[in-house]
Design a protein around this motif. Structure first.
Motif, PDB file in Angstrom:
ATOM      1  N   GLU A 237       0.828  -1.204   0.000  1.00  0.00           N
ATOM      2  CA  GLU A 237       0.000   0.000   0.000  1.00  0.00           C
ATOM      3  C   GLU A 237       0.863   1.256   0.000  1.00  0.00           C
ATOM      4  O   GLU A 237       0.527   2.257  -0.652  1.00  0.00           O
ATOM      5  CB  GLU A 237      -0.918  -0.006   1.223  1.00  0.00           C
TER       6      GLU A 237
ATOM      7  N   GLU B 262       2.298   1.913  -3.493  1.00  0.00           N
ATOM      8  CA  GLU B 262       1.263   2.403  -4.408  1.00  0.00           C
ATOM      9  C   GLU B 262       0.758   3.800  -4.033  1.00  0.00           C
ATOM     10  O   GLU B 262       0.021   4.423  -4.800  1.00  0.00           O
ATOM     11  CB  GLU B 262       0.088   1.424  -4.432  1.00  0.00           C
ATOM     12  N   GLY B 263       1.140   4.298  -2.845  1.00  0.00           N
ATOM     13  CA  GLY B 263       0.724   5.628  -2.422  1.00  0.00           C
ATOM     14  C   GLY B 263      -0.641   5.683  -1.779  1.00  0.00           C
ATOM     15  O   GLY B 263      -1.167   6.775  -1.525  1.00  0.00           O
ATOM     16  N   ASP B 264      -1.210   4.526  -1.483  1.00  0.00           N
ATOM     17  CA  ASP B 264      -2.571   4.495  -0.929  1.00  0.00           C
ATOM     18  C   ASP B 264      -2.629   4.883   0.547  1.00  0.00           C
ATOM     19  O   ASP B 264      -3.729   5.100   1.074  1.00  0.00           O
ATOM     20  CB  ASP B 264      -3.172   3.094  -1.101  1.00  0.00           C
ATOM     21  N   LEU B 265      -1.488   4.944   1.221  1.00  0.00           N
ATOM     22  CA  LEU B 265      -1.478   5.253   2.651  1.00  0.00           C
ATOM     23  C   LEU B 265      -1.244   6.737   2.930  1.00  0.00           C
ATOM     24  O   LEU B 265      -1.275   7.156   4.090  1.00  0.00           O
ATOM     25  CB  LEU B 265      -0.379   4.436   3.346  1.00  0.00           C
ATOM     26  N   HIS B 266      -1.008   7.504   1.884  1.00  0.00           N
ATOM     27  CA  HIS B 266      -0.597   8.893   2.100  1.00  0.00           C
ATOM     28  C   HIS B 266      -1.659   9.698   2.842  1.00  0.00           C
ATOM     29  O   HIS B 266      -1.353  10.436   3.781  1.00  0.00           O
ATOM     30  CB  HIS B 266      -0.256   9.550   0.765  1.00  0.00           C
ATOM     31  N   ALA B 267      -2.906   9.575   2.434  1.00  0.00           N
ATOM     32  CA  ALA B 267      -3.967  10.350   3.077  1.00  0.00           C
ATOM     33  C   ALA B 267      -4.117   9.956   4.543  1.00  0.00           C
ATOM     34  O   ALA B 267      -4.268  10.814   5.423  1.00  0.00           O
ATOM     35  CB  ALA B 267      -5.283  10.153   2.329  1.00  0.00           C
TER      36      ALA B 267
ATOM     37  N   SER C  66       2.144   4.718   9.189  1.00  0.00           N
ATOM     38  CA  SER C  66       2.296   3.410   8.550  1.00  0.00           C
ATOM     39  C   SER C  66       3.705   2.851   8.711  1.00  0.00           C
ATOM     40  O   SER C  66       3.892   1.628   8.707  1.00  0.00           O
ATOM     41  CB  SER C  66       1.924   3.491   7.063  1.00  0.00           C
TER      42      SER C  66
END
Length: 239
Positions: free
Chosen positions: A38, A41-46, A202
């Motif tokens: 994750e 893929e950049g999905d944890l940034h928010a 994360s």
């Protein structure tokens, strides 16, 4: 109705505690690799940004919540996951095991902790995630961000020490005290890294996951070696 003999014998051979630990180890590894995927893929940034800013004054991201006293306490807690403190504590337990005549256990403990340290360095080099840049850092940092080395090494070291110390006592409450204390320290160290703005949340979750997997694996190996006489045997049953 009694179970057939082959099934009954299989049930006696399969021990519940090692099986549970093995499942937990697999779950911790699954969590780490899931977080890593994750993160890439950049999905944890928010999620990371939202939680990191929650710990800051909405009007001034450079001002952590809780005031100066809490910031000082967090810097003290984060030191519990630093190389100096971990080395002192590890050496103290190693000396205790040697004085107690548990030389094989002391050697095994040293290898386990050094292996965890190597794992921390390798994973950081492999991912090379930049540190958070949303807020000022509360302490100096020099390495990559993912996973959190302090969180990983605190989990590896304190849980591994707890595992090895718990093997020397048959009392359940003492064993539980060792494990719960180690887990609490690891949690506090990880939380301090986010509070001080030097890690994304994360990063810390990944450090806890990988560190827990390592420590649980150490328990399984120690148990296996103890039953074969390679290190000193556990003083109590799995119960």
């Amino acid at each position: 109705m009694p179970l057939p003999a082959p099934i009954a014998n299989l049930g006696r051979r399969i021990e519940l505690v090692p099986l549970l630990v093995l499942l937990l180890t697999g779950g911790a590894l699954w969590a780490f690799f899931g977080l890593a995927a994750e993160m890439i893929e950049g999905d944890l940034h928010a999620f990371d940004e939202r939680l990191l800013l929650t710990l800051r004054n909405p009007d001034d991201p450079g001002d952590p919540i809780g005031g100066r006293r809490l910031a000082v306490a967090m810097r003290d807690l984060t030191a519990l996951g630093g190389v100096t403190v971990l080395t002192v504590i590890s050496l103290s337990v190693l000396i205790y095991l040697l004085l107690d005549g548990r030389r094989a256990s002391a050697l095994f403990l040293a290898v386990a902790i050094l292996g965890g340290q190597a794992l921390s360095h390798l994973t950081k080099l492999g991912f090379s995630r930049p540190r958070p840049d949303l807020v000022p850092h509360g302490v100096e940092v020099a390495t990559a961000s993912f996973p959190s080395g302090h969180s990983l090494m605190a989990t590896v070291t304190y849980l591994t020490l707890a595992v090895m110390l718990s093997r020397s006592t048959p009392k359940r409450r003492i064993r539980a005290f060792f494990i719960l204390t180690a887990a609490l320290i690891a949690v506090l160290v990880g939380a301090s890294r986010v509070f001080l703005g030097v890690h994304w949340p994360s990063d810390v979750l990944a450090g806890w996951s990988l560190g827990a997997a390592w420590a649980l694996g150490v328990w399984l190996v120690a148990r296996w070696l103890g039953r074969r006489g390679r290190i000193e045997a556990d003083t109590a049953s799995d119960a």
